[in-house]
Scaffold this motif. Structure first.
Motif, PDB file in Angstrom:
ATOM      1  N   GLU A  24       0.826  -1.194   0.000  1.00 56.98           N
ATOM      2  CA  GLU A  24       0.000   0.000   0.000  1.00 56.98           C
ATOM      3  C   GLU A  24       0.868   1.256   0.000  1.00 56.98           C
ATOM      4  O   GLU A  24       0.665   2.166  -0.790  1.00 56.98           O
ATOM      5  CB  GLU A  24      -0.847  -0.002   1.267  1.00 56.98           C
ATOM      6  N   VAL A  25       1.873   1.250   0.890  1.00 52.86           N
ATOM      7  CA  VAL A  25       2.726   2.421   1.058  1.00 52.86           C
ATOM      8  C   VAL A  25       3.570   2.666  -0.189  1.00 52.86           C
ATOM      9  O   VAL A  25       3.777   3.807  -0.604  1.00 52.86           O
ATOM     10  CB  VAL A  25       3.616   2.237   2.304  1.00 52.86           C
ATOM     11  N   MET A  26       4.036   1.582  -0.796  1.00 55.14           N
ATOM     12  CA  MET A  26       4.954   1.725  -1.939  1.00 55.14           C
ATOM     13  C   MET A  26       4.284   2.421  -3.119  1.00 55.14           C
ATOM     14  O   MET A  26       4.948   2.918  -4.007  1.00 55.14           O
ATOM     15  CB  MET A  26       5.462   0.360  -2.391  1.00 55.14           C
ATOM     16  N   ARG A  27       2.951   2.426  -3.132  1.00 57.53           N
ATOM     17  CA  ARG A  27       2.267   3.092  -4.242  1.00 57.53           C
ATOM     18  C   ARG A  27       2.115   4.599  -3.979  1.00 57.53           C
ATOM     19  O   ARG A  27       1.689   5.334  -4.850  1.00 57.53           O
ATOM     20  CB  ARG A  27       0.884   2.470  -4.448  1.00 57.53           C
ATOM     21  N   ALA A  28       2.451   5.026  -2.755  1.00 56.95           N
ATOM     22  CA  ALA A  28       2.227   6.431  -2.389  1.00 56.95           C
ATOM     23  C   ALA A  28       3.156   7.367  -3.172  1.00 56.95           C
ATOM     24  O   ALA A  28       4.232   6.969  -3.620  1.00 56.95           O
ATOM     25  CB  ALA A  28       2.458   6.605  -0.892  1.00 56.95           C
ATOM     26  N   ASP A  29       2.721   8.617  -3.289  1.00 59.77           N
ATOM     27  CA  ASP A  29       3.465   9.593  -4.088  1.00 59.77           C
ATOM     28  C   ASP A  29       4.868   9.845  -3.555  1.00 59.77           C
ATOM     29  O   ASP A  29       5.820   9.957  -4.315  1.00 59.77           O
ATOM     30  CB  ASP A  29       2.703  10.931  -4.117  1.00 59.77           C
TER      31      ASP A  29
ATOM     32  N   LYS B 233      18.630   5.641  -3.502  1.00 66.21           N
ATOM     33  CA  LYS B 233      18.736   4.206  -3.764  1.00 66.21           C
ATOM     34  C   LYS B 233      17.443   3.514  -3.315  1.00 66.21           C
ATOM     35  O   LYS B 233      16.858   3.862  -2.294  1.00 66.21           O
ATOM     36  CB  LYS B 233      19.919   3.629  -2.981  1.00 66.21           C
ATOM     37  N   MET B 234      17.030   2.494  -4.041  1.00 69.52           N
ATOM     38  CA  MET B 234      15.792   1.781  -3.741  1.00 69.52           C
ATOM     39  C   MET B 234      15.813   1.209  -2.323  1.00 69.52           C
ATOM     40  O   MET B 234      14.830   1.236  -1.593  1.00 69.52           O
ATOM     41  CB  MET B 234      15.588   0.674  -4.782  1.00 69.52           C
ATOM     42  N   PHE B 235      17.005   0.706  -1.901  1.00 65.11           N
ATOM     43  CA  PHE B 235      17.122   0.112  -0.577  1.00 65.11           C
ATOM     44  C   PHE B 235      16.705   1.104   0.507  1.00 65.11           C
ATOM     45  O   PHE B 235      15.958   0.770   1.427  1.00 65.11           O
ATOM     46  CB  PHE B 235      18.568  -0.346  -0.345  1.00 65.11           C
TER      47      PHE B 235
ATOM     48  N   TYR C 284      13.567   0.739   2.976  1.00 67.80           N
ATOM     49  CA  TYR C 284      13.783   0.558   4.407  1.00 67.80           C
ATOM     50  C   TYR C 284      13.631   1.852   5.204  1.00 67.80           C
ATOM     51  O   TYR C 284      13.414   1.819   6.399  1.00 67.80           O
ATOM     52  CB  TYR C 284      15.162  -0.074   4.666  1.00 67.80           C
ATOM     53  N   LYS C 285      13.791   3.030   4.555  1.00 71.93           N
ATOM     54  CA  LYS C 285      13.704   4.276   5.314  1.00 71.93           C
ATOM     55  C   LYS C 285      12.316   4.891   5.205  1.00 71.93           C
ATOM     56  O   LYS C 285      11.619   5.071   6.188  1.00 71.93           O
ATOM     57  CB  LYS C 285      14.773   5.256   4.823  1.00 71.93           C
ATOM     58  N   HIS C 286      11.916   5.184   3.989  1.00 71.17           N
ATOM     59  CA  HIS C 286      10.645   5.901   3.821  1.00 71.17           C
ATOM     60  C   HIS C 286       9.436   4.981   3.954  1.00 71.17           C
ATOM     61  O   HIS C 286       8.531   5.248   4.732  1.00 71.17           O
ATOM     62  CB  HIS C 286      10.620   6.596   2.452  1.00 71.17           C
ATOM     63  N   ALA C 287       9.441   3.921   3.186  1.00 66.24           N
ATOM     64  CA  ALA C 287       8.245   3.076   3.127  1.00 66.24           C
ATOM     65  C   ALA C 287       8.015   2.314   4.433  1.00 66.24           C
ATOM     66  O   ALA C 287       6.930   2.336   5.007  1.00 66.24           O
ATOM     67  CB  ALA C 287       8.354   2.107   1.958  1.00 66.24           C
TER      68      ALA C 287
ATOM     69  N   ALA D 280       4.813   1.922   6.966  1.00 68.12           N
ATOM     70  CA  ALA D 280       4.076   0.663   6.878  1.00 68.12           C
ATOM     71  C   ALA D 280       4.117  -0.126   8.175  1.00 68.12           C
ATOM     72  O   ALA D 280       3.424  -1.122   8.342  1.00 68.12           O
ATOM     73  CB  ALA D 280       4.643  -0.184   5.734  1.00 68.12           C
ATOM     74  N   ILE D 281       4.958   0.316   9.118  1.00 69.43           N
ATOM     75  CA  ILE D 281       5.274  -0.545  10.267  1.00 69.43           C
ATOM     76  C   ILE D 281       4.167  -0.603  11.322  1.00 69.43           C
ATOM     77  O   ILE D 281       4.094  -1.561  12.098  1.00 69.43           O
ATOM     78  CB  ILE D 281       6.622  -0.109  10.895  1.00 69.43           C
ATOM     79  N   ILE D 282       3.294   0.410  11.368  1.00 70.23           N
ATOM     80  CA  ILE D 282       2.308   0.455  12.451  1.00 70.23           C
ATOM     81  C   ILE D 282       1.448  -0.821  12.547  1.00 70.23           C
ATOM     82  O   ILE D 282       1.411  -1.465  13.609  1.00 70.23           O
ATOM     83  CB  ILE D 282       1.423   1.714  12.329  1.00 70.23           C
TER      84      ILE D 282
END
Lengths: 542, 334
Positions: free
Chosen positions: B226-231, B242-244, B248-251, B255-257
């Motif tokens: 869900e999060v990865m589709r966010a703007d 970098k995608m990593f 691991y940082k933004h998404a 998403a962790i909650i």
């Protein structure tokens, strides 16, 4: 997350994985858990002989007088000793802490001569005074403190039925028991694990906490108890028999699952496993590193027919059910043949067993005929209760019930199998709520009274007589036999009682099973005792 | 914040009180008589009646319940009917054994589950994604009983890598101080024993971790997708990160909650629900302790045992709730 956090997280992960992997592959020689390590041996453990005995459950308390469960006796039997011992693999009477015992002619008094030079683990002298103090402690208690004392000796000090009038010391090494009435199994009772002699100094100091750290005269001393996990006992170096024990340490481990326990034996984590499934018997026999032990049978597995519930209040119906069930097929299929088909309520090793009784052979036609005579040619519907737990006398209650269901269907009886959680099952059956139920019994002291009176006398309805069987004639005989001191006359009485019980058919006796144990092939001199309380003083490794 | 914690702790009181009542009523509703079970099969009716009086079982249920509550308020968890020991004293070693195992299991479950979920979401519809999700499905549906015995057979009996049951090498027992063997061996500097203790944790730990691991992996994956589709994820990528780090940082942060919620719930469940694992691996934990108490209708042990487990369960969830605010500053407590 900042970069730092990410890196510390990754680092933590790496550390965790490394620790796990390192733990998996470490060849630490101090760890004797796997067979391989064990064989290599380490300088410390190679000399010390340690036996690890895996069993199904933990002990409740290590004060044998305070409990009724076999898992407690299995341990205490090696810490505290009884005045008399049972034979190696039977229930004959042999010397223990007493070297001589003489009953008076009328059976109303017994004189015991005690072993000299014996000391308790805490240094207290074992003598007549110590024995008297033990009996005073039990007699002064109540049923919730010392349950077996009350049931074996008819109550406590001051009770009307109490059999032991007095226990007196005469000098340092002579004990005289005076009884209020003759008790035929008196010596057998004295030899039971709950009546092992404890150090008076220790129990006076510990009070009701004595069961946490027992002190006796036995071949092993108590070391440590990790509840639900392990109990450790070690060699008593001052044991009165300097030849024994052979082992330096015995560790009892509670491993509830039978298959897991066998896995542990295969890895060498334990040396001896109690409660081996009959179906695993051949696996053990096929392993060169293992050996199979058979515990001599002292039990009965049966189908009880509640004789107060119609149609089982009709003797002909009870007999019909006896004829309808193919016991041999049940023994072959579910006991893997490691059982004897039963025809009496007690096994043949017990004195007084009546071998002349023909029993009920498998005969469906006869069963149908009896049902017709009882006015039920088309059969009837009933509930068949299946034990929810495996026991040595009934390894798989559900399967046995299914076999019986099929047998009954063949003669027109429709049986519906029901089961409950174990404590509920016992309670409901005790209340007479079952039509027919599977159950069993393992004897305490190898006496006929401990089977016939306990399980089938009207006095025990609401307690162990689950089938509500009552018969004036057999009651009279069983009561008379309790005080008959002449062995032959007494056996004759029990034989008569079995004739009546067989004719009245309150049960379908099914099997006397042989419980199995498995152990390391190196173990020698281990002789499983029929009571389930094994003395390990002679056990050794090759 | 403190205000929030205070409020939550106050809310615990009716929850725990309600629970003691339900447990109290249920165990008395089922048949089976503790006095009979304690005295054994040979007991006389009189003796059973006498013991019932002594144990207070002959009193009306409400008297028994309020006596129990009064004891609880004084910090008295009651006394085991079977072993005649105070429950408060008896319970700790069992609880410690289970905590050690559950903690170990949840670490395995989180490390593997969260990462598998992230990678599955990152490479959605890749072979890794399919494989991980099939494994997760097998994981949640695997009978622990079978898995445990298989582990023992493969890693214990056949490969001889790991011990099959128990917490320690009984030939060289841990000198128990805190009952947490990892802690005990470290304080005593017995690092050889620490290795053995960790080895004993591996098989039951994996068996216990299987179900939570699968649930965490699935939850992480769906939450991440869900999060990865966010703007802002697209923006971060567009900035050339970098995608990593994007993953691991933004998404992950966003998403962790829901994943934390699941982890909290699963940790709580592991504490009380490890009975099967504890039975197969001969682990002297609290699940087996309570289970055996049920067999003997040891009312005080059942009541207080469940109370302690429930208390820890709600505390873990309170902790997770507080953690939300730490992870996501948008969440405020007042």
């Amino acid at each position: 997350m900042s970069k730092l956090k990410i890196w510390s997280f990754l680092l933590l992960m790496i550390v965790a994985v490394t620790v796990v992997l390192a733990a998996c592959s470490s060849d630490d020689s101090s760890d004797g858990d796997t067979k391989k390590d064990n064989e290599e041996g380490t300088t410390e453990t190679a000399e010390e002989k340690v036996l690890i005995f895996g069993r199904g459950g933990d002990s409740v308390s290590l004060d044998p007088a305070a409990v009724t469960d076999g898992e407690s006796f299995k341990v205490t039997q090696n810490i505290q000793e009884t005045l008399l011992n049972f034979g190696q693999q039977d229930t004959t009477i042999n010397e223990g802490l007493a070297t001589k015992w003489e009953p008076s002619e009328d059976g109303l008094s017994y004189t015991f001569t005690l072993r000299e030079g014996v000391k308790f683990h805490d240094g207290t002298d074992f003598n007549a005074e110590a024995v008297v103090k033990n009996f005073e402690r039990w007699a002064g208690g109540s049923e919730d403190q010392f349950p077996y004392y009350g049931s074996m000796f008819g109550g406590y000090a001051g009770d009307e039925g109490h059999v032991i009038e007095s226990v007196t010391a005469e000098g340092d090494y002579t004990i005289i028991f005076k009884l209020t009435r003759a008790q035929a199994p008196f010596l057998k009772n004295i030899a039971m694990s709950p009546f092992a002699i404890a150090s008076p100094t220790a129990f006076e100091a510990a009070g009701d906490k004595f069961g946490d750290s027992p002190v006796g005269t036995g071949p092993f001393k108590f070391v440590e108890w990790k509840r639900n996990d392990s109990i450790t006992i070690e060699k008593n170096k001052e044991y009165w028999n300097s030849e024994e024990p052979k082992l330096d340490k015995v560790i009892f481990r509670a491993i509830p699952d039978n298959s897991a326990r066998l896995n542990d034996l295969l890895t060498g984590a334990i040396d001896l496993a109690d409660g081996v499934n009959p179906s695993d018997g051949s696996t053990v026999e096929g392993e060169a590193a293992l050996q199979l032990f058979e515990r001599p049978s002292m039990n009965i597995g049966y189908l009880g027919l509640t004789s107060t519930r119609p149609p089982f209040d009709n003797k002909k119906v009870r007999q019909a059910v006896n004829y309808a069930i193919d016991k041999q097929a049940i023994v072959d299929a579910f006991f893997e043949g490691r059982a004897e088909v039963a025809k009496n309520p007690m096994p043949s090793s017990i004195s007084g067993y009546n071998d002349d009784i023909p029993g009920y052979e498998y005969d469906p036609e006869k069963a149908k005929q009896l049902l017709a005579e009882a006015g039920m040619p088309d059969g009837f519907e009933m509930e068949l209760w299946a034990m929810p737990v495996p026991r040595p006398y009934m390894p798989d209650g559900t399967k046995v019930a299914e076999a019986i269901q099929k047998n009954l269907a063949d003669v027109g009886i429709t049986a519906k199998i029901v089961s409950f959680e174990w404590a509920t099952y016992l309670e409901k059956a005790r209340n007479g709520e079952a039509d027919a139920f599977l159950l069993g019994w393992t004897g305490d002291n190898g006496d006929a009274d401990n089977f016939l009176y306990v399980l089938l006398d009207e006095d025990n309805i609401g307690s162990n007589n689950y089938s509500y069987y009552s018969n004036d004639e057999s009651h009279k005989i069983l009561i008379e036999a309790q005080t008959e001191v002449d062995e032959d006359k007494r056996n004759e009485l029990y034989k008569q009682a079995q004739v009546i019980i067989s004719e009245e058919a309150p049960w379908v006796p099914l099997a006397h099973s042989t419980p199995l144990l498995a152990g390391d092939a190196e173990i020698i001199n281990f002789y499983p005792h029929p009571t389930g309380s094994d003395r390990l003083n002679k056990v050794d490794f090759k | 914040m403190l205000h929030y914690i205070g409020k939550r702790l106050l809310q615990l009181i009716p929850v725990l009180l309600g629970m003691t009542f339900i447990v109290f009523m249920i165990i008395r509703a089922i048949p089976g008589n503790p006095a009979q079970l304690i005295l054994g099969q040979l007991a006389s009716k009189e003796a059973i009646a006498a013991l019932e009086i002594k144990l207070g079982l002959s009193q009306p249920w409400y008297t028994q319940y309020f006596d129990y509550l009064a004891g609880l308020l004084k910090g008295d968890l009651g006394e085991s009917m079977r072993t005649v020991q105070p429950v408060a004293k008896e319970i700790w070693p069992y609880l410690a054994a289970t905590m050690e195992l559950a903690f170990f299991a949840i670490i395995i479950a989180v490390i593997i589950g969260v990462n598998a979920g992230i990678i599955s979401a990152w490479f959605q519809n890749s072979w890794f994604d399919y494989m991980a999700m099939v494994l997760a499905l097998i994981g949640v549906s695997m009978p622990i009983f079978w898995l445990g015995l298989m582990e023992q057979w493969i890693f214990g009996v056949e490969l001889q890598w790991l011990p099959t049951t128990g917490r320690e090498n009984v030939r060289d027992p841990v000198n128990s101080i805190t009952s947490l063997y990892i802690v005990d061996t470290i304080i005593q500097g017995r690092f050889d024993q620490l290795g053995t203790v960790l080895k004993h944790l591996v098989l039951p730990g994996i068996a216990l971790a299987t179900i939570p691991m699968a649930i965490i992996a699935r939850m992480t994956r769906s939450s991440m997708l869900e999060v990865m589709r966010a703007d802002y994820v697209r923006t971060a990528r567009a900035k050339g990160q970098k995608m990593f780090f994007v993953v691991y940082k933004h998404a992950l942060k966003n998403a962790i909650i829901p994943v934390l919620t699941v982890i909290g719930l699963q940790t709580g469940l592991l504490l009380g629900g490890a009975i099967l694992t504890e039975t197969i691996f001969g682990w002297p934990g609290i699940g087996r302790y309570i289970y055996e108490a049920i067999q003997f209708r040891d009312y005080p042990v059942i009541q207080s045992g469940i109370l302690v487990v429930a208390f820890i369960f709600v505390m873990i969830n309170l902790f997770v709730d507080i953690l939300y605010g730490v992870v996501d500053p948008r969440i405020k407590y007042d």
